[in-house]
Write an enzyme that holds these catalytic residues in place. Structure first.
Site, PDB file in Angstrom:
ATOM      1  N   GLY A  95     -14.893   3.635 -16.494  1.00  0.00           N
ATOM      2  CA  GLY A  95     -13.645   2.947 -16.155  1.00  0.00           C
ATOM      3  C   GLY A  95     -13.744   1.920 -15.061  1.00  0.00           C
ATOM      4  O   GLY A  95     -12.828   1.785 -14.245  1.00  0.00           O
ATOM      5  N   HIS A  99     -14.506   2.904  -1.493  1.00  0.00           N
ATOM      6  CA  HIS A  99     -13.554   1.908  -1.005  1.00  0.00           C
ATOM      7  C   HIS A  99     -12.442   2.516  -0.163  1.00  0.00           C
ATOM      8  O   HIS A  99     -11.397   1.908   0.006  1.00  0.00           O
ATOM      9  CB  HIS A  99     -12.956   1.122  -2.187  1.00  0.00           C
ATOM     10  CG  HIS A  99     -13.975   0.277  -2.879  1.00  0.00           C
ATOM     11  ND1 HIS A  99     -13.790  -0.250  -4.137  1.00  0.00           N
ATOM     12  CD2 HIS A  99     -15.226  -0.112  -2.507  1.00  0.00           C
ATOM     13  CE1 HIS A  99     -14.861  -0.936  -4.486  1.00  0.00           C
ATOM     14  NE2 HIS A  99     -15.755  -0.861  -3.526  1.00  0.00           N
ATOM     15  N   ASN A 113     -12.097   4.194  -6.520  1.00  0.00           N
ATOM     16  CA  ASN A 113     -10.654   4.415  -6.474  1.00  0.00           C
ATOM     17  C   ASN A 113     -10.236   4.983  -5.123  1.00  0.00           C
ATOM     18  O   ASN A 113     -11.011   5.674  -4.469  1.00  0.00           O
ATOM     19  CB  ASN A 113     -10.220   5.369  -7.600  1.00  0.00           C
ATOM     20  CG  ASN A 113     -10.573   4.811  -8.967  1.00  0.00           C
ATOM     21  OD1 ASN A 113     -10.754   3.605  -9.126  1.00  0.00           O
ATOM     22  ND2 ASN A 113     -10.718   5.688  -9.941  1.00  0.00           N
ATOM     23  N   VAL A 114      -9.011   4.671  -4.753  1.00  0.00           N
ATOM     24  CA  VAL A 114      -8.488   5.133  -3.450  1.00  0.00           C
ATOM     25  C   VAL A 114      -7.324   6.105  -3.658  1.00  0.00           C
ATOM     26  O   VAL A 114      -6.605   6.437  -2.730  1.00  0.00           O
ATOM     27  CB  VAL A 114      -8.021   3.913  -2.616  1.00  0.00           C
ATOM     28  CG1 VAL A 114      -9.207   3.028  -2.233  1.00  0.00           C
ATOM     29  CG2 VAL A 114      -6.966   3.071  -3.349  1.00  0.00           C
ATOM     30  N   ASP A 115      -7.188   6.595  -4.931  1.00  0.00           N
ATOM     31  CA  ASP A 115      -6.006   7.394  -5.288  1.00  0.00           C
ATOM     32  C   ASP A 115      -6.167   8.897  -5.043  1.00  0.00           C
ATOM     33  O   ASP A 115      -5.208   9.652  -5.219  1.00  0.00           O
ATOM     34  CB  ASP A 115      -5.630   7.135  -6.767  1.00  0.00           C
ATOM     35  CG  ASP A 115      -6.788   7.422  -7.743  1.00  0.00           C
ATOM     36  OD1 ASP A 115      -6.892   6.730  -8.771  1.00  0.00           O
ATOM     37  OD2 ASP A 115      -7.598   8.333  -7.472  1.00  0.00           O
ATOM     38  N   CYS A 170      -0.301   0.800  16.478  1.00  0.00           N
ATOM     39  CA  CYS A 170      -1.255   1.779  17.005  1.00  0.00           C
ATOM     40  C   CYS A 170      -0.726   2.336  18.338  1.00  0.00           C
ATOM     41  O   CYS A 170      -0.378   1.546  19.241  1.00  0.00           O
ATOM     42  CB  CYS A 170      -2.609   1.089  17.212  1.00  0.00           C
ATOM     43  SG  CYS A 170      -3.795   2.123  18.123  1.00  0.00           S
ATOM     44  N   TYR A 184       0.823  -1.214   0.000  1.00  0.00           N
ATOM     45  CA  TYR A 184       0.000   0.000   0.000  1.00  0.00           C
ATOM     46  C   TYR A 184       0.854   1.261   0.000  1.00  0.00           C
ATOM     47  O   TYR A 184       0.503   2.261  -0.617  1.00  0.00           O
ATOM     48  CB  TYR A 184      -0.994  -0.023   1.170  1.00  0.00           C
ATOM     49  CG  TYR A 184      -2.242  -0.797   0.821  1.00  0.00           C
ATOM     50  CD1 TYR A 184      -2.354  -2.155   1.106  1.00  0.00           C
ATOM     51  CD2 TYR A 184      -3.285  -0.192   0.121  1.00  0.00           C
ATOM     52  CE1 TYR A 184      -3.488  -2.875   0.738  1.00  0.00           C
ATOM     53  CE2 TYR A 184      -4.415  -0.904  -0.264  1.00  0.00           C
ATOM     54  CZ  TYR A 184      -4.505  -2.246   0.040  1.00  0.00           C
ATOM     55  OH  TYR A 184      -5.609  -2.962  -0.352  1.00  0.00           O
TER      56      TYR A 184
HETATM   57  P1  OAD Z   1     -10.637  -3.046 -12.831  1.00  0.00           P
HETATM   58  O1  OAD Z   1      -9.163  -3.150 -13.010  1.00  0.00           O
HETATM   59  O2  OAD Z   1     -11.430  -4.252 -12.434  1.00  0.00           O
HETATM   60  O3  OAD Z   1     -11.305  -2.514 -14.195  1.00  0.00           O
HETATM   61  C1  OAD Z   1     -10.760  -1.395 -14.850  1.00  0.00           C
HETATM   62  C2  OAD Z   1     -11.717  -1.028 -15.969  1.00  0.00           C
HETATM   63  O4  OAD Z   1     -11.205   0.151 -16.599  1.00  0.00           O
HETATM   64  C3  OAD Z   1     -11.853  -2.093 -17.057  1.00  0.00           C
HETATM   65  O5  OAD Z   1     -13.223  -2.252 -17.396  1.00  0.00           O
HETATM   66  C4  OAD Z   1     -11.073  -1.499 -18.241  1.00  0.00           C
HETATM   67  O6  OAD Z   1     -11.661  -1.880 -19.491  1.00  0.00           O
HETATM   68  C5  OAD Z   1     -11.293  -0.030 -18.005  1.00  0.00           C
HETATM   69  N1  OAD Z   1     -10.287   0.857 -18.595  1.00  0.00           N
HETATM   70  C6  OAD Z   1      -9.009   0.579 -18.912  1.00  0.00           C
HETATM   71  N2  OAD Z   1      -8.410   1.688 -19.426  1.00  0.00           N
HETATM   72  C7  OAD Z   1      -9.350   2.676 -19.418  1.00  0.00           C
HETATM   73  C8  OAD Z   1      -9.368   4.042 -19.812  1.00  0.00           C
HETATM   74  N3  OAD Z   1      -8.281   4.638 -20.339  1.00  0.00           N
HETATM   75  N4  OAD Z   1     -10.518   4.746 -19.658  1.00  0.00           N
HETATM   76  C9  OAD Z   1     -11.625   4.156 -19.147  1.00  0.00           C
HETATM   77  N5  OAD Z   1     -11.679   2.865 -18.740  1.00  0.00           N
HETATM   78  C10 OAD Z   1     -10.544   2.148 -18.885  1.00  0.00           C
HETATM   79  O7  OAD Z   1     -10.876  -1.869 -11.779  1.00  0.00           O
HETATM   80  P2  OAD Z   1     -12.207  -1.518 -11.028  1.00  0.00           P
HETATM   81  O8  OAD Z   1     -13.417  -1.805 -11.867  1.00  0.00           O
HETATM   82  O9  OAD Z   1     -12.066  -0.157 -10.491  1.00  0.00           O
HETATM   83  O10 OAD Z   1     -11.964  -2.785  -4.778  1.00  0.00           O
HETATM   84  O11 OAD Z   1     -12.209  -2.544  -9.787  1.00  0.00           O
HETATM   85  C11 OAD Z   1     -13.261  -2.386  -8.845  1.00  0.00           C
HETATM   86  C12 OAD Z   1     -12.768  -2.789  -7.505  1.00  0.00           C
HETATM   87  O12 OAD Z   1     -12.228  -4.099  -7.573  1.00  0.00           O
HETATM   88  C13 OAD Z   1     -11.619  -1.961  -6.978  1.00  0.00           C
HETATM   89  O13 OAD Z   1     -12.076  -0.757  -6.378  1.00  0.00           O
HETATM   90  C14 OAD Z   1     -11.083  -2.868  -5.897  1.00  0.00           C
HETATM   91  C15 OAD Z   1     -11.257  -4.233  -6.544  1.00  0.00           C
HETATM   92  O14 OAD Z   1     -11.821  -5.135  -5.649  1.00  0.00           O
HETATM   93  C16 OAD Z   1     -11.393  -3.047  -3.559  1.00  0.00           C
HETATM   94  O15 OAD Z   1     -10.196  -3.176  -3.439  1.00  0.00           O
HETATM   95  C17 OAD Z   1     -12.368  -3.175  -2.449  1.00  0.00           C
END
Ligand code: OAD
Length: 267
Positions: free
Chosen positions: A196, A122, A105-107, A156, A70
């Site tokens: 995204g 998240h 996103n956590v960024d 902690c 992290y």
């Molecule tokens: P993913 O990595 O699962 O999916 C990323 C998505 O972004 C995919 O559908 C890609 O097609 C798309 N993508 C790639 N490049 C892109 C661009 N330039 N513009 C737009 N879209 C693009 O990430 P998340 O869907 O965010 O949670 O994952 C959801 C959650 O899964 C995360 O928050 C995390 C994980 O579990 C926790 O950690 C609790």
């Protein structure tokens, strides 16, 4: 490049009184240089699967490994800047009644781009807490107040348990206040943009169906189709760093034209 008529069709729904919800995932930060959640991690972390590290069990087994991962991710995010997609969502706030960003996103890039109403579903890499929440849930810890480095999880100051990032791990519930707000926003918005995200992780991935049931127009922006695509009234296929600015430009141009024609008819 998205066809202009597709953008025009999507832009029509963004009236001045529109309440807009935007569900974002890692894809919106891809053009800021941050790897998406499910693509290969970079460098020494390439050997690890994020879904194996982002869990309470992984932290219990090896708090230092999870802490180091992290801290690596936080360093990548600190070096990154909001891209044109994040900035376009901030610009949208001047064109409609309300924009609420529901981000997985956590960024922290939406806040850094200037978005004023961001719900971090998240959690955030910028916040840390006692892994036992010993002073109540959550027990936030300012790591500037405890000696720490990027290799070992600090302890902690209240109870001596390891400190962890304030992010939601697999198998953990979202903070109830956060889920409550996100659910209300999804149910009451006029438009939900989904940008995204692979739409694989619930309850975030259930929000578009809630919005659609509430009568919202669903617009998805992604280079690839996802399980959410069938719900979308409009699917704008492409990278959000290109598509979002194009869409906001069309909304702004329509708004100027409407105001221009109103002024000429008032004369
Ligand atoms: P993913 O990595 O699962 O999916 C990323 C998505 O972004 C995919 O559908 C890609 O097609 C798309 N993508 C790639 N490049 C892109 C661009 N330039 N513009 C737009 N879209 C693009 O990430 P998340 O869907 O965010 O949670 O994952 C959801 C959650 O899964 C995360 O928050 C995390 C994980 O579990 C926790 O950690 C609790």
């Amino acid at each position: 490049m998205i066809e202009l008529n597709q953008l025009e069709l999507a832009a029509q729904t963004f009236t001045p009184g529109a309440r807009v919800a935007v569900l974002t995932g890692a894809g919106i930060s891809k053009e800021s240089g941050i790897p998406t959640f499910r693509e290969a991690q970079t460098g020494l972390w390439a050997q690890f699967d994020p879904q194996q590290l982002a869990t309470p069990d992984a932290f219990r087994r090896d708090p230092d490994l999870v802490w180091a991962w992290y801290r690596h991710r936080a360093a990548v995010c600190d070096k990154a800047s909001p891209n044109a997609g994040h900035l376009a969502l901030h610009r949208l706030e001047d064109l409609v009644r309300q924009v609420v960003v529901l981000t997985q996103n956590v960024d922290g890039l939406h806040v850094r781009a200037g978005s004023t109403d961001v719900v971090e579903l998240h959690g955030s890499l910028a916040r840390y807490k006692c892994s036992r929440n010993c002073q109540g849930s959550p027990t936030f810890i300012d790591i500037a107040d405890v000696s720490h480095n990027d290799e070992h999880a600090p302890l902690c100051p209240h109870c001596g348990e390891p400190v962890r990032p304030d992010v939601v791990w697999f198998g953990e519930p979202l903070r109830s206040s956060v889920l409550r707000r996100a659910t209300v926003v999804a149910r009451t918005c006029n438009i939900m943009m989904i940008v995204g995200t692979s739409g694989l992780v619930h309850p975030a991935a259930s929000l578009p169906a809630l919005a659609r049931d509430g009568g919202a127009t669903i617009i998805e922006i992604n280079p690839d189709r996802t399980p959410i695509t069938p719900l979308a009234h409009t699917f704008l296929q492409g990278p959000s760093g290109e598509v979002l600015p194009q869409l906001i430009d069309v909304i702004a141009a329509r708004r100027e034209a409407a105001e221009g024609s109103r002024e000429s008819s008032d004369r």
